[in-house]
Design a protein around this motif. Structure first.
Motif: not given
Length: 92
Positions: A1-4, A6-13, A26-31, A46-50
């Motif tokens: 997630f690259f913030m352009l 505003g404010t984004l809340d992200v739950l990671v684990g 950056i969210v680790p794989p399988q998280c 900007l959300i990049v999914i790989t």
């Protein structure tokens, strides 16, 4: 997630992070993760999914839910198709 903007809340684990303009998360794989605009804010990211899994129809489906044209439950049947699986988080 690259913030352009505003404010984004992200739950990671089991942690909730807030990101603002210029931040990169950056969210680790399988998280397990989730994201939303911070309360009373907007968020442009900007959300990049790989690797690249075709999720265009997923975001179109979410837009239909927001417009009231589909139910939240309708997305559950599509989890495998979009490689998007819903889990319960006590802090989210």
């Amino acid at each position: 997630f690259f913030m352009l903007d505003g404010t984004l809340d992200v739950l990671v684990g089991s942690e909730i992070l807030s990101a603002g303009p210029g931040d990169l998360l950056i969210v680790p794989p399988q998280c397990d993760h989730a994201f939303r605009a911070h309360p009373d804010h907007t968020a442009d990211a900007l959300i990049v999914i790989t690797p690249g899994v075709d999720r265009f129809d997923y975001f179109r489906h979410v837009a239909r839910i927001r417009r009231g044209e589909a139910t939240r439950e309708s997305l559950l049947a599509e989890q495998d198709r979009y490689d998007t699986h819903f889990v319960t988080s006590p802090i989210w």
